[in-house]
Design an enzyme around this catalytic site. Structure first.
Site, mmCIF file in Angstrom:
data_model
loop_
_atom_site.group_PDB
_atom_site.id
_atom_site.type_symbol
_atom_site.label_atom_id
_atom_site.label_comp_id
_atom_site.label_asym_id
_atom_site.label_seq_id
_atom_site.Cartn_x
_atom_site.Cartn_y
_atom_site.Cartn_z
ATOM 1 N N SER A 266 -9.008 -5.307 -7.354
ATOM 2 C CA SER A 266 -8.791 -3.896 -7.660
ATOM 3 C C SER A 266 -7.337 -3.511 -7.423
ATOM 4 C CB SER A 266 -9.701 -3.022 -6.800
ATOM 5 O OG SER A 266 -9.131 -2.909 -5.516
ATOM 6 N N LYS A 267 -6.990 -2.324 -7.889
ATOM 7 C CA LYS A 267 -5.573 -1.950 -7.842
ATOM 8 C C LYS A 267 -5.056 -1.793 -6.413
ATOM 9 C CE LYS A 267 -5.468 3.060 -8.389
ATOM 10 N NZ LYS A 267 -5.010 4.154 -9.210
ATOM 11 N N ARG A 268 -5.949 -1.602 -5.472
ATOM 12 C CA ARG A 268 -5.518 -1.439 -4.076
ATOM 13 C C ARG A 268 -5.341 -2.784 -3.362
ATOM 14 N NH1 ARG A 268 -3.624 3.341 -3.182
ATOM 15 N NH2 ARG A 268 -4.603 4.809 -4.588
ATOM 16 N N ASP A 269 -5.952 -3.830 -3.928
ATOM 17 C CA ASP A 269 -5.929 -5.127 -3.239
ATOM 18 C C ASP A 269 -4.527 -5.644 -3.013
ATOM 19 O OD1 ASP A 269 -8.621 -5.213 -3.017
ATOM 20 O OD2 ASP A 269 -8.940 -6.367 -4.853
ATOM 21 N N PHE A 278 -0.081 -5.374 -10.649
ATOM 22 C CA PHE A 278 0.410 -4.821 -11.913
ATOM 23 C C PHE A 278 1.597 -5.635 -12.431
ATOM 24 C CE2 PHE A 278 -1.505 -1.308 -9.553
ATOM 25 C CZ PHE A 278 -2.487 -0.959 -10.461
#
Ligand code: GLU
Length: 509
Positions: A266-269, A278
């Site tokens: 996920s983007k928080r990982d 990203f």
């Protein structure tokens, strides 16, 4: 039917930055197109105005560009199937929604958001979940329940409405997925009556996506696994429109999993585990929060592409390094796996190291130069190249060049305490002064001749090499790292070497 030209599309919604999973979807589409001599298209699916994020579309284009995945048709380049931004196609969807209402595949629904919210709450109170569809639609505020006059009256009164798909009852929808094989969904078990056309005059994702894939003559839909649940609706939409014989083939790509192997990346990982998720750095326009990017972290696009390709696809051979061209040559959807693939940040660095080592000294020096100027260091190209060629092997990233070689450009400000304790003896300052005097007399300031004079002097004195070389290194470098000591002397130059030895004697003693 003869085989039409392969046309695939990457169809992101500009709701935020593109996650590396999204780039992989783009990559697989690109590779598939290249492999089959087809077209790779970028279509921006921006029909959900509530989720629009400024800058996201540019971010998508920049990311594809950085990775070298250029579409042949996209919003900027245009093309004969354009426009390629769904908001600019707004007016063409309505007639398709109407067509489905006329043929009985869809209906008009007047229920307000508040009414639906209430129904949801009522169901929840009974421990059930509300779904607008097969079991409920006949009792709700829509054109299936109301008389034709009532419907007309509401329309005349400009009441707001949506158009919903009328999911057929208890139908098994079977479709072939290139990666997963045959998949079957039962309409009654899992499907509600999705909104196709919204009260704001915009189509939803489902309608716009299917209509555009049809109009743009897309032959293969290659997208993430999260869209698999939408597949039966899309298949039924093709059926409802009578487009079955030109319906694209589908391939749903597996998830990219966290390094632990548990759950979707996920983007928080990235922030939690210390790696980018990203492609490019992203600054959230509403919170100002910054998410790191592969590019800014110093990855080469070749490395990023290579590592992404092997997340879910394998060539069936031992080969691990592939250029984009080689990937296009080797790629096939049949070799994409069904199960999720675990992302390994260490492997990502390993890929970068490979591409770093492939670069020539002059290429790396060009990349290193701006790092130096950012630090206020203006060195001549020759020196930079010399340094790079000495330390290249120890590096994986351009930033490592600074870590490994900063002392070539800036004298030490501190000296490694441990090394000082271990290597700096009472007699060291006197000995180093003598070495300095010797160095002053070396005319040909090259590593080889410095070494020669040094060795002769050492033998004459009967000094232990280590007892001199280590503190000498400490003076020049500040610690016990770095390449060959005489090479360091040569690159620093006679004057700088002498001044660092003097400084060391003064500051360390
Ligand atoms: N707009 C969808 C997305 O954001 C596209 C899904 C598809 O490729 O059909 O991923």
């Amino acid at each position: 039917m003869n085989n039409p030209k392969v046309r695939v599309r990457f169809a992101p919604s500009p709701t935020g930055p593109l996650h590396m999973g999204g780039v992989r979807t783009a990559l697989f589409n690109y590779l598939f197109a290249k492999k089959h001599g087809g077209d790779f298209i970028l279509r921006i699916e921006d029909t959900d105005q509530n989720r629009f994020v400024p800058g996201a579309e540019e971010y998508i284009a920049d990311s594809l560009n950085w990775c070298g995945l250029s579409p042949v048709e996209d919003p900027a380049r245009g093309g004969k199937y354009g426009p390629y931004r769904q908001s600019e196609r707004k007016n063409l969807y309505r007639k398709y929604a109407d067509q489905l209402v006329e043929s009985g595949w869809a209906y008009i629904a007047f229920d307000t958001t508040e009414e639906i919210e209430q129904l949801r709450k009522d169901a929840e109170a009974k421990g059930e979940t509300f779904s607008y569809g097969i079991g409920t639609r006949e009792s709700l505020n829509n054109s299936l329940k109301l008389s034709q006059e009532e419907v007309q009256q509401k329309l005349d009164n400009n009441e707001s409405y949506v158009i919903r798909f009328k999911m057929p009852k208890n139908l098994d929808v079977t479709e072939n997925d290139i990666i997963r094989g045959s998949v079957t969904f039962n309409t009654t078990k899992s499907l509600d009556d999705k909104v196709l056309f919204k009260s704001d005059g915009m189509p939803t994702y489902h309608l716009a996506n299917v209509v555009d894939d049809h109009l743009m003559e897309i032959t293969h839909v290659i997208r993430g696994e999260e869209w698999l649940p939408s597949l039966p609706l899309h298949v039924l939409l093709y059926r409802a429109f009578g487009w079955d014989d030109t319906k694209p083939q589908f391939a749903h790509l597996p998830l990219i999993l966290k390094p632990t192997g548990k759950g979707k990346l996920s983007k928080r990982d990235g922030d939690k585990m210390g790696f980018p998720v990203f492609p490019l750095e992203w600054k959230d326009p509403s919170t100002g929060e910054i998410f790191r990017g592969y590019r800014e972290d110093g990855y080469f696009p070749e490395a990023f592409i290579n590592l992404l390709a092997l997340l879910g696809w394998n060539p069936g051979t031992e080969q691990e390094f592939f250029s984009l061209e080689e990937l296009a040559e080797a790629f096939s959807l049949e070799r994409v796996v069904k199960s999720g693939s675990r992302f390994d940040p260490e492997k990502a660095k390993w890929f970068n190291k490979h591409y770093f080592q492939q670069k020539t000294v002059s290429e790396l020096s060009k990349l290193f130069k701006p790092v130096l100027s950012e630090k206020g260091i203006l060195a001549d190209d020759k020196k930079i190249e010399k340094v790079v060629s000495e330390i290249k092997e120890r590096c994986e990233f351009v930033s490592d060049l600074w870590e490994q070689g900063s002392f070539f450009f800036a004298e030490p400000v501190t000296y490694d305490e441990q090394a000082v304790k271990k290597r700096w003896k009472a007699e060291t300052p006197e000995q180093l002064s003598e070495i300095n005097t010797l160095f002053e007399k070396v005319d040909d300031w090259t590593a080889a001749s410095i070494k020669e004079s040094f060795s002769a002097f050492m033998n004459e004195k009967g000094w232990n090499f280590g007892a001199i070389m280590n503190p000498l290194r400490l003076c020049l470098v500040g610690g016990n790292m770095g390449p060959d000591l005489f090479v360091i002397c040569e690159i620093l130059g006679k004057e700088e070497t002498g001044s660092r030895i003097n400084k060391g004697i003064k500051e360390i003693s």
